[in-house]
Design a protein around this motif. Structure first.
Motif, PDB file in Angstrom:
ATOM      1  N   PRO A   1     -95.668  71.401-116.624  1.00  0.00           N
ATOM      2  CA  PRO A   1     -95.034  72.615-116.093  1.00  0.00           C
ATOM      3  C   PRO A   1     -96.007  73.448-115.253  1.00  0.00           C
ATOM      4  N   SER A   2     -95.549  73.882-114.107  1.00  0.00           N
ATOM      5  CA  SER A   2     -96.419  74.617-113.184  1.00  0.00           C
ATOM      6  C   SER A   2     -96.922  75.922-113.792  1.00  0.00           C
ATOM      7  N   ILE A   3     -96.069  76.656-114.496  1.00  0.00           N
ATOM      8  CA  ILE A   3     -96.477  77.931-115.072  1.00  0.00           C
ATOM      9  C   ILE A   3     -97.529  77.730-116.160  1.00  0.00           C
ATOM     10  N   SER A   4     -97.410  76.636-116.905  1.00  0.00           N
ATOM     11  CA  SER A   4     -98.405  76.323-117.932  1.00  0.00           C
ATOM     12  C   SER A   4     -99.741  75.955-117.297  1.00  0.00           C
ATOM     13  N   GLN A   5     -99.681  75.259-116.178  1.00  0.00           N
ATOM     14  CA  GLN A   5    -100.924  74.911-115.489  1.00  0.00           C
ATOM     15  C   GLN A   5    -101.626  76.153-114.949  1.00  0.00           C
ATOM     16  N   ARG A   6    -100.840  77.114-114.476  1.00  0.00           N
ATOM     17  CA  ARG A   6    -101.451  78.358-114.018  1.00  0.00           C
ATOM     18  C   ARG A   6    -102.096  79.107-115.182  1.00  0.00           C
ATOM     19  N   ALA A   7    -101.453  79.074-116.336  1.00  0.00           N
ATOM     20  CA  ALA A   7    -102.034  79.704-117.527  1.00  0.00           C
ATOM     21  C   ALA A   7    -103.345  79.022-117.897  1.00  0.00           C
ATOM     22  N   ALA A   8    -103.370  77.688-117.818  1.00  0.00           N
ATOM     23  CA  ALA A   8    -104.589  76.934-118.135  1.00  0.00           C
ATOM     24  C   ALA A   8    -105.715  77.290-117.167  1.00  0.00           C
ATOM     25  N   LEU A   9    -105.356  77.412-115.907  1.00  0.00           N
ATOM     26  CA  LEU A   9    -106.334  77.794-114.883  1.00  0.00           C
ATOM     27  C   LEU A   9    -106.977  79.135-115.224  1.00  0.00           C
ATOM     28  N   HIS A  10    -106.159  80.113-115.575  1.00  0.00           N
ATOM     29  CA  HIS A  10    -106.683  81.445-115.895  1.00  0.00           C
ATOM     30  C   HIS A  10    -107.439  81.441-117.225  1.00  0.00           C
ATOM     31  N   ALA A  11    -107.024  80.562-118.151  1.00  0.00           N
ATOM     32  CA  ALA A  11    -107.750  80.448-119.412  1.00  0.00           C
ATOM     33  C   ALA A  11    -109.191  80.019-119.158  1.00  0.00           C
ATOM     34  N   LEU A  12    -109.386  79.045-118.291  1.00  0.00           N
ATOM     35  CA  LEU A  12    -110.740  78.596-117.975  1.00  0.00           C
ATOM     36  C   LEU A  12    -111.545  79.689-117.289  1.00  0.00           C
ATOM     37  N   ARG A  13    -110.899  80.437-116.421  1.00  0.00           N
ATOM     38  CA  ARG A  13    -111.607  81.518-115.732  1.00  0.00           C
ATOM     39  C   ARG A  13    -111.976  82.657-116.675  1.00  0.00           C
ATOM     40  N   LEU A  14    -111.181  82.835-117.723  1.00  0.00           N
ATOM     41  CA  LEU A  14    -111.418  83.928-118.679  1.00  0.00           C
ATOM     42  C   LEU A  14    -112.065  83.445-119.980  1.00  0.00           C
ATOM     43  N   ARG A  15    -112.540  82.195-119.992  1.00  0.00           N
ATOM     44  CA  ARG A  15    -112.945  81.575-121.254  1.00  0.00           C
ATOM     45  C   ARG A  15    -114.095  82.288-121.967  1.00  0.00           C
ATOM     46  N   LYS A  16    -114.976  82.927-121.231  1.00  0.00           N
ATOM     47  CA  LYS A  16    -116.120  83.572-121.878  1.00  0.00           C
ATOM     48  C   LYS A  16    -115.679  84.620-122.892  1.00  0.00           C
ATOM     49  N   SER A  17    -114.558  85.274-122.604  1.00  0.00           N
ATOM     50  CA  SER A  17    -114.061  86.287-123.538  1.00  0.00           C
ATOM     51  C   SER A  17    -112.911  85.756-124.389  1.00  0.00           C
ATOM     52  N   ALA A  18    -111.938  85.127-123.753  1.00  0.00           N
ATOM     53  CA  ALA A  18    -110.731  84.686-124.473  1.00  0.00           C
ATOM     54  C   ALA A  18    -111.032  83.636-125.537  1.00  0.00           C
TER      55      ALA A  18
END
Length: 392
Positions: free
Chosen positions: A268-285
Motif C-alpha cells: 500500500p502506498s500510504i503504508s510505504q510513505r509511513a515507512a519512509l517517514h519512520a526511517l527519517r524519524l527513527r532516532k526519536s521514534a
C-alpha cells in the motif's frame, strides 16, 4: 458436505495451537492477552501525521512494483548510516510485511524437493511456508542449556546434497536469543563452503539489549548469498500498516517481483510513505519504543524468576520471554489453557514453535507495566493455588 474442492495438502483436520489460542482469547472480558506480538503502542504521531499529509497530496495510487523510490533511498541510507553497508535500490523490494517477504523469497529460490534448514524453536510460519513452495524443512533443535545457540556441528551434519538454504532468525522469535558473532561467522562460513543461501529474518534487529546487531549480509562475501527480510511492524509499532522489505541480489529481487505481480503487485502506498517517514524519524521514534520494551522485559523477567515451577533466561532481545514451565508438570498447551481459564491470562504454548518448544511458553510483553503487574499477580496466584499438585 465433503471438502472435495480443497487441495490434497489442506484436507487434514489438525487443530493447530494458534486456533486454540484464538478461541481462548474471546472467552473472558477481563483477559490479559500476552500471546500475540502486537503491542498496545500506537505508531508515533509524527509518522502518522506525515503519512496522511502525503495521502492528501496524492500518494493514494500504486507505487512502482518494487516500491516507492523515496522509501528505497531511505532504506539504502539506513544501511549505510547504521552498518556502513551499501545496498542499491535495485537490490530491494517493499513487501506487505515480513511474512509476505519470506514467502516471495522462498517461492523465488526453492524448487520441489530442495531442503531448507530451520533452527528450532522457530517462528511458526517458516516450516509451513517451506512446505507450501514444495520444499522440505529440516529442523535443528536448540536448547536452553546452550542459551538456544545453534550448534554449528549439528548444522553442518544436517547439510546434504539437497540443501539449498538456511533460515536464521536473530534475535529469535520466540526464544529472544541473539546469536553470537561467532555463530553468525560460522554460519556464513558454512554457507560459503557448501554454496548455500541464507534467508535472514531480522524483524527484531533493533531489539538487541546486550550487544549491537550485525546483519549477516554485511559479512565479507555474504551479500551475494543472503536474502534479508525486515519489517516496520515491531521497531516502529506499525503492525497494522503491513509494510516491510527484502534485500537480495538483483536477479532474486526481479524474480520476486514477477511472482508478486500475481499476488498483490505492490505494498500500500500510504503504508510505504509511513515507512519512509519512520526511517527519517527513527532516532526519536524507534528509541522510545525500544526503551519502553526494555523496561517491560526487565520487569517481566524479575517477576517470572521468582515464581515457583518457572525458570526464565535474562532477556537478550525481541519483545518476548520464553520461560520454562517444566517444573509445573504440565505440558505447554495444558498450562496455557489452565492459565487462560483460571487466571484469565493468555500466553502462547511453546510447542507451537516446534517440538523442542514443548515445556515452554512465550510471553509477549505487549501491554503497559501496570497491566503486566496484574498479569503476573494472577500468574503467581495461579501457581500458588496449585502448589501441591502438580506444581511443586
Amino acid at each position: 458436505m465433503k471438502k472435495n474442492f480443497l487441495a490434497d495438502r489442506f484436507t487434514r483436520e489438525d487443530l493447530v495451537p494458534l486456533e486454540v489460542i484464538e478461541d481462548l482469547a474471546n472467552q473472558y472480558e477481563d483477559l490479559i492477552n500476552l500471546s500475540f506480538g502486537d503491542s498496545d503502542i500506537t505508531t508515533n504521531k509524527n509518522i502518522i501525521k506525515a503519512a496522511f499529509k502525503d495521502a492528501k497530496k496524492g500518494h493514494t495510487h500504486y507505487t512502482k512494483s518494487l516500491g516507492d523510490r523515496e522509501l528505497h533511498q531511505e532504506i539504502s541510507n539506513y544501511y549505510k548510516e547504521e552498518y556502513d553497508y551499501s545496498v542499491d535500490i535495485s537490490e530491494m523490494i517493499v513487501v506487505v510485511g515480513a511474512c509476505h517477504g519470506m514467502f516471495l523469497a522462498l517461492s523465488a529460490v526453492i524448487s520441489p524437493g530442495d531442503e531448507v534448514i530451520i533452527h528450532e524453536p522457530y517462528f511458526t510460519p517458516y516450516k509451513s511456508q517451506v512446505e507450501l513452495v514444495r520444499g522440505k524443512a529440516v529442523v535443528i533443535p536448540t536448547y536452553e542449556e546452550d542459551n538456544f545457540e545453534i550448534s554449528i556441528d549439528a548444522l553442518e551434519k544436517s547439510i546434504t546434497t539437497k540443501t539449498k538454504a538456511i533460515i536464521i532468525n536473530s534475535p529469535c522469535n520466540p526464544t529472544g536469543h541473539n546469536f553470537s558473532i561467532e555463530s553468525i561467522l560460522s554460519i556464513a562460513a558454512l554457507a560459503k563452503k557448501y554454496n548455500l543461501l541464507i534467508l535472514s529474518d531480522e524483524v527484531y534487529s533493533s531489539f538487541c539489549f546486550k550487544e549491537k546487531f550485525i546483519p549477516i549480509t554485511t559479512i565479507e562475501d555474504m551479500k551475494e548469498r543472503t536474502i534479508t527480510i525486515n519489517s516496520f511492524s515491531k521497531n516502529f509499532a506499525m503492525t497494522g500498516w503491513r509494510v516491510g522489505y527484502v534485500l537480495a541480489p538483483k536477479y532474486i529481487i526481479q524474480c520476486m517481483n514477477r511472482i508478486n505481480e500475481g499476488v498483490c503487485y505492490t505494498a500500500p502506498s500510504i503504508s510505504q510513505r509511513a515507512a519512509l517517514h519512520a526511517l527519517r524519524l527513527r532516532k526519536s521514534a524507534e528509541a522510545e519504543i525500544i526503551k519502553e520494551f526494555k523496561k517491560r522485559m526487565s520487569y517481566s523477567y524479575e517477576r517470572l524468576k521468582n515464581i515457583p515451577g518457572i525458570s526464565v533466561r535474562e532477556p537478550e532481545g525481541t519483545i518476548y520471554l520464553f520461560p520454562s514451565i517444566k517444573g509445573t508438570g504440565l505440558t505447554s498447551e495444558e498450562f496455557c489453557k489452565r492459565l487462560a481459564n483460571e487466571a484469565h491470562v493468555l500466553v502462547m504454548p511453546g510447542n507451537m514453535f516446534g517440538h523442542s518448544g514443548e515445556g515452554y511458553i512465550r510471553i509477549a510483553c505487549t501491554v503497559e507495566q501496570k497491566k503486566l503487574k496484574v498479569a503476573f499477580d494472577r500468574i503467581e496466584k495461579f501457581i500458588y493455588s496449585n502448589i501441591k499438585a502438580p506444581f511443586i
